[in-house]
Design an enzyme around this catalytic site. Structure first.
Site, mmCIF file in Angstrom:
data_model
loop_
_atom_site.group_PDB
_atom_site.id
_atom_site.type_symbol
_atom_site.label_atom_id
_atom_site.label_comp_id
_atom_site.label_asym_id
_atom_site.label_seq_id
_atom_site.Cartn_x
_atom_site.Cartn_y
_atom_site.Cartn_z
ATOM 1 C CD1 TRP A 47 0.058 -6.632 -2.480
ATOM 2 C CD2 TRP A 47 -0.093 -6.797 -0.268
ATOM 3 N NE1 TRP A 47 0.379 -7.922 -2.130
ATOM 4 C CE2 TRP A 47 0.302 -8.056 -0.776
ATOM 5 C CE3 TRP A 47 -0.259 -6.666 1.118
ATOM 6 C CZ2 TRP A 47 0.531 -9.170 0.043
ATOM 7 C CZ3 TRP A 47 -0.033 -7.770 1.925
ATOM 8 C CH2 TRP A 47 0.360 -9.006 1.381
ATOM 9 C CE LYS A 96 14.325 -11.433 -8.443
ATOM 10 N NZ LYS A 96 14.459 -11.755 -7.125
ATOM 11 C CB CYS A 127 -0.946 0.094 1.193
ATOM 12 S SG CYS A 127 -2.200 -1.164 1.229
ATOM 13 C CD GLU A 157 17.336 -13.469 -5.892
ATOM 14 O OE1 GLU A 157 16.874 -13.896 -4.818
ATOM 15 O OE2 GLU A 157 16.860 -12.474 -6.472
ATOM 16 C CD GLU A 212 9.677 -11.824 -6.861
ATOM 17 O OE1 GLU A 212 10.825 -12.236 -7.134
ATOM 18 O OE2 GLU A 212 9.471 -10.820 -6.187
ATOM 19 N NE ARG A 246 4.644 1.846 -0.095
ATOM 20 C CZ ARG A 246 5.574 1.785 0.843
ATOM 21 N NH1 ARG A 246 6.796 2.135 0.572
ATOM 22 N NH2 ARG A 246 5.269 1.392 2.053
ATOM 23 C CE LYS A 263 11.541 -2.786 -5.428
ATOM 24 N NZ LYS A 263 11.952 -4.153 -5.728
ATOM 25 C CG HIS A 274 19.882 -36.797 0.611
ATOM 26 N ND1 HIS A 274 20.258 -38.026 1.108
ATOM 27 C CD2 HIS A 274 21.032 -36.157 0.294
ATOM 28 C CE1 HIS A 274 21.574 -38.116 1.118
ATOM 29 N NE2 HIS A 274 22.079 -36.997 0.611
ATOM 30 C CG ASN A 329 1.286 1.127 4.223
ATOM 31 O OD1 ASN A 329 0.965 -0.053 4.098
ATOM 32 N ND2 ASN A 329 2.541 1.506 4.329
ATOM 33 N N GLY A 330 -0.815 -0.192 6.432
ATOM 34 C CA GLY A 330 -0.500 -0.867 7.693
ATOM 35 C C GLY A 330 -1.587 -1.874 8.025
HETATM 36 C C1 F6R Z 1 12.033 -10.782 -4.500
HETATM 37 C C2 F6R Z 1 11.850 -9.609 -3.668
HETATM 38 C C3 F6R Z 1 11.551 -9.811 -2.237
HETATM 39 C C4 F6R Z 1 12.331 -8.808 -1.383
HETATM 40 C C5 F6R Z 1 11.900 -8.928 0.091
HETATM 41 C C6 F6R Z 1 12.721 -8.023 0.984
HETATM 42 O O1 F6R Z 1 12.338 -10.423 -5.813
HETATM 43 O O2 F6R Z 1 11.950 -8.499 -4.125
HETATM 44 O O3 F6R Z 1 11.808 -11.108 -1.844
HETATM 45 O O4 F6R Z 1 13.689 -9.072 -1.529
HETATM 46 O O5 F6R Z 1 10.562 -8.599 0.200
HETATM 47 O O6 F6R Z 1 12.570 -6.700 0.610
HETATM 48 P P1 F6R Z 1 13.585 -5.610 1.114
HETATM 49 O O7 F6R Z 1 14.893 -5.895 0.481
HETATM 50 O O8 F6R Z 1 12.999 -4.309 0.698
HETATM 51 O O9 F6R Z 1 13.660 -5.749 2.616
#
Ligand code: F6R
Length: 590
Positions: A70, A467, A2, A463, A470, A27, A585, A486, A94-95
Site C-alpha cells: 500500500w 460504506k 503493506c 457508517e 469507501e 493489506r 486493511k 443548518h 511495512n511501516g
Molecule cells: C471502514 C473501515 C475502516 C476501519 C478503520 C479502523 O470500512 O474498515 O474505517 O474501521 O481503519 O480499523 P480497525 O478497526 O482495524 O482499527
C-alpha cells in the site's frame, strides 16, 4: 497497510510464500513481490498490481520473503515494489521510515544510487553498507539508525537458509507449521499453514535459521517465547464468484452468536468496577470502529449516566486529552494494529488510565497492550470495508455498557436480556439484501447522497455513508437529521437521495419532518425504520421494516440494509467491494 511475509521450507518454499501473499493481499494491492535465496544468489520477482501478476515459474530456494504494498512513498510501480535489493541483500518493509531523507542523503554522499522513490530502500542500502559477514549484526545495526515504524524481513545471499526480521511499531508474528516456518504481518494470512504463532514485541528481532525461529534482542541474545496454538475460526468463504464483503455480511449472525458466547464467559467485574468508578470515560478508534465507539458512548451516557468523550484516535493522540489516573479508555479496533488507535492507548497508559480493548485479533498489539480485552469473535475479516466486525463491536460494547449499569444500579437494563435474540434479529435483517439491491439499482446514477438520523441512528447513518464512499466512490455525507437545515440542505436538488434511519419511536416524527424538508427541495427520501406503519404516508419511500429489537439495540440490525446497499451499489457500479481503491486493511501507518 503493506503485508510482509517470510518463509523457510525445505521444499515448496515459493508456493508457500505465494499462498501466504495471496492471503495477505487485503493489506495492500498496489504492487507485490517475492525474493528467494538460492544456490545462485537471490532471485527477485516484483510487479505493479495484484499478487496474481507474479504467478509464473517458481523461483528456487528454501528461504524467501514477500510483500504486498500500500503505497506511502512513491507511486505504485514496478520500481517501487518490494523487495528492494542492495549488494547481497533483499528486503521487504511495512511501516514508515521518518528519517529516510537524511539517511538517503548520507548514503548518496557515499556514492549509493537508488532505484526507487521509497523510504524502504534506504534500509537495505544501510544493511549492505554495514555488513561485514555477520548478517544479524548488520540488520540490527541498520535498525538502530531508523526512526519511525518498521517490520522488515531480510535475505542475505551469503546465508541462503536464514531470514532476519525486525519489528518496531509495526506488527510481526512468527508461525510454525508442518514443513515450514513463517514470519508474517498478520495471523489470518497464515491460517491453515501454521498451528502455532507468537507475536514479536517492539524492538525485537526474529531470526529464522533453517526451520528454527529464534527471537532476539538487538545484541543478539535470545528472548524466550511461548508459541500459542492458533486455528481459523469464523473466516468467510466466498460463495461462487461472490465477494468477501457479501460473505462477511452474511456471517453477521454467526459472529454475533460466537461473540455473545465469548462474552458470557468473561469476567466483567474489573471492567465494570473501573467504569463505575471512572472519573471520565474516553473512547478512541478510527473509521467504522469509531462509529461503534460513538454508539457505545451514547448508550453508556444515556443508561449509566456516565459522561463519555468519544474521539477519533488520530485526534486523541495529538489533542492532549484530559485523561489521567482513574479514567478509562475504551479502544475499539478490528485489527488491533491501527497505528492511531495504538498511539492513543499508549498515551492513555502513560497517563495512568485503565484501558479496555474491544478487538477482533487476540494476539494483536492492542490486545496485548490493554488492561482488559473484550474479544469480538467475528472471525477473520478479509474485505477491506468492515462489516461483521462492526456488528460484533457493537454487541461487545453494549454488553459492557449493560455491565456498567449493573454495577452502578445492581440491575441489568431490560434490553440486556434481548441480546440473546440479537443473532436471530441480524439473520432477519439479512433478508433485506434483495430490497437493498433493488434500491441500489434505482439509485445507480446518483452522484451524491445524504444519510441522516437522530440519537444513536446518526452513527448508523455515518457508517452507511462511509460504506458508500469507501466502496462505491459516490460522495455520501451523514449528519444528525436536525442539522440538515443548518447548511447541508443547500446541496439538495431534484432527485438527491436522502436516507434516514429512525429506530427511536420518540424521534420518528422529528426525522420524518427532516425528510419532508428535504423532499420539499426535490430530495428522494428513503426511510429505514421498524415503525413503518406509523410513518406511512410521510412521502418517503419506506424500506421494508427493520426487525424489531429493544430500541437501544437497534443499531445492531439497522446498519445491515445499509451494508447491503453499499455492497450492491458498488457491484452495480462495476467495482470490487473487497479492494476499494486507495485503501487497505489494518492501517499500521499514521
Ligand atoms: C471502514 C473501515 C475502516 C476501519 C478503520 C479502523 O470500512 O474498515 O474505517 O474501521 O481503519 O480499523 P480497525 O478497526 O482495524 O482499527
Amino acid at each position: 497497510m503493506c503485508g510482509i511475509v517470510g518463509c523457510f521450507a525445505e521444499s515448496g518454499c515459493y508456493e508457500k510464500l505465494m499462498a501466504a501473499l495471496v492471503n495477505l493481499e487485503y493489506r495492500g494491492y498496489d504492487s507485490a513481490g517475492v525474493a528467494l535465496a538460492g544456490e545462485k544468489g537471490i532471485a527477485v520477482r516484483k510487479k505493479k498490481g495484484a499478487v496474481r501478476n507474479l504467478f509464473g515459474q517458481p523461483l528456487a530456494g528454501t528461504a524467501g520473503i514477500g510483500h504486498t504494498r500500500w503505497a506511502t512513498h512513491g507511486k505504485p510501480s514496478d520500481e517501487n515494489a518490494h523487495p528492494h535489493t542492495a549488494g547481497k541483500f533483499a528486503l521487504v518493509h511495512n511501516g514508515i521510515i521518518e528519517n529516510y531523507a537524511a539517511l538517503r542523503a548520507e548514503l548518496s554522499a557515499r556514492g549509493e544510487t537508488f532505484s526507487s522513490e521509497t523510504d524502504s530502500e534506504v534500509i537495505v542500502k544501510l544493511i549492505a553498507a554495514l555488513y561485514s559477514g555477520d548478517f544479524f549484526a548488520a540488520v540490527a545495526a541498520a535498525c538502530a539508525r531508523l526512526k519511525g515504524s518498521y517490520a522488515v524481513a531480510v535475505l542475505c545471499a551469503d546465508h541462503p537458509r536464514e531470514i532476519v526480521c525486525a519489528a518496531y511499531k509495526s506488527p510481526l508474528v512468527a508461525g510454525a507449521g508442518k514443513g515450514a516456518v513463517y514470519v508474517c504481518s498478520d495471523v489470518p494470512a497464515l491460517f491453515g499453514a501454521v498451528s502455532y504463532v507468537c507475536p514479536a514485541e517492539d524492538g525485537e528481532f526474529l531470526h529464522v535459521c533453517g526451520s528454527e525461529i529464534v527471537f532476539r534482542r538487538a545484541d543478539g541474545t535470545p528472548v524466550p517465547k511461548v508459541f500459542c496454538r492458533t486455528e481459523e475460526e469464523g473466516g468467510a468463504r466466498r460463495q461462487g464468484g461472490g465477494s468477501y464483503m457479501e460473505a462477511e455480511i452474511a456471517q453477521i449472525p454467526q459472529g454475533i452468536s460466537r461473540t455473545l458466547a465469548c462474552l458470557r464467559g468473561c469476567d466483567f467485574a474489573p471492567a465494570a468496577r473501573v467504569l463505575r468508578a471512572a472519573g471520565r470515560v474516553f473512547t478512541a478508534a478510527c473509521g467504522t470502529a469509531h462509529h461503534a465507539a460513538l454508539a457505545f458512548g451514547h448508550l453508556l451516557s444515556q443508561e449509566a449516566r456516565i459522561p463519555v468523550l468519544c474521539e477519533a484516535a488520530s485526534e486523541f493522540r495529538y489533542g492532549d486529552p484530559l485523561i489521567g489516573a482513574g479514567d478509562v479508555l475504551v479502544a475499539v479496533s478490528q485489527s488491533g494494529e491501527t497505528a492511531d488507535t495504538l498511539e492513543a492507548v499508549r498515551l492513555a497508559k502513560q497517563r495512568g488510565a485503565f484501558v479496555i480493548a474491544v478487538c477482533n485479533a487476540p494476539l494483536s498489539t492492542l490486545s496485548r497492550l490493554a488492561d482488559l480485552l473484550l474479544q469480538t469473535c467475528a472471525g477473520a475479516e478479509v474485505a477491506v470495508a468492515a462489516t461483521k466486525s462492526y456488528n460484533c463491536q457493537l454487541l461487545c460494547l453494549y454488553y459492557l455498557a449493560a455491565q456498567a449499569v449493573f454495577f452502578k444500579t445492581t440491575r441489568f437494563p431490560a434490553w440486556f436480556f434481548a441480546l440473546e435474540g440479537a443473532a436471530r434479529a441480524c439473520g432477519q435483517a439479512l433478508e433485506s439484501a434483495a430490497a437493498a439491491e433493488r434500491l441500489a439499482r434505482r439509485l445507480q446514477g446518483a452522484r451524491a447522497m445524504y444519510f441522516i438520523g437522530r440519537g444513536a441512528d446518526r452513527f448508523t447513518a455515518a457508517e452507511g455513508a462511509l460504506k458508500v464512499r469507501e466502496i462505491a466512490y459516490v460522495f455520501a455525507e451523514s449528519c444528525p437529521a436536525g442539522e440538515l437545515k443548518h447548511g447541508t440542505l443547500a446541496l439538495v436538488e431534484e432527485g438527491f437521495p436522502v436516507f434516514a434511519v429512525a429506530t427511536a419511536r420518540a424521534l420518528l416524527q422529528k426525522t420524518v419532518n427532516s425528510l419532508a424538508e428535504a423532499r420539499a427541495r426535490g430530495a428522494r427520501p428513503v426511510l429505514f425504520t421498524q415503525y413503518g406503519a406509523e410513518a406511512a404516508g410521510c412521502g418517503a419511500e419506506l424500506f421494508p421494516p427493520l426487525p424489531s429489537l429493544p430500541e437501544p439495540l437497534m443499531p445492531l440490525v439497522s446498519v445491515i440494509p445499509l451494508q447491503w446497499f453499499a455492497c450492491h451499489f458498488c457491484l452495480l457500479r462495476g467495482f470490487d467491494p473487497d479492494r476499494p481503491r486507495n485503501l487497505a486493511k489494518s492501517v499500521t501507518v499514521e
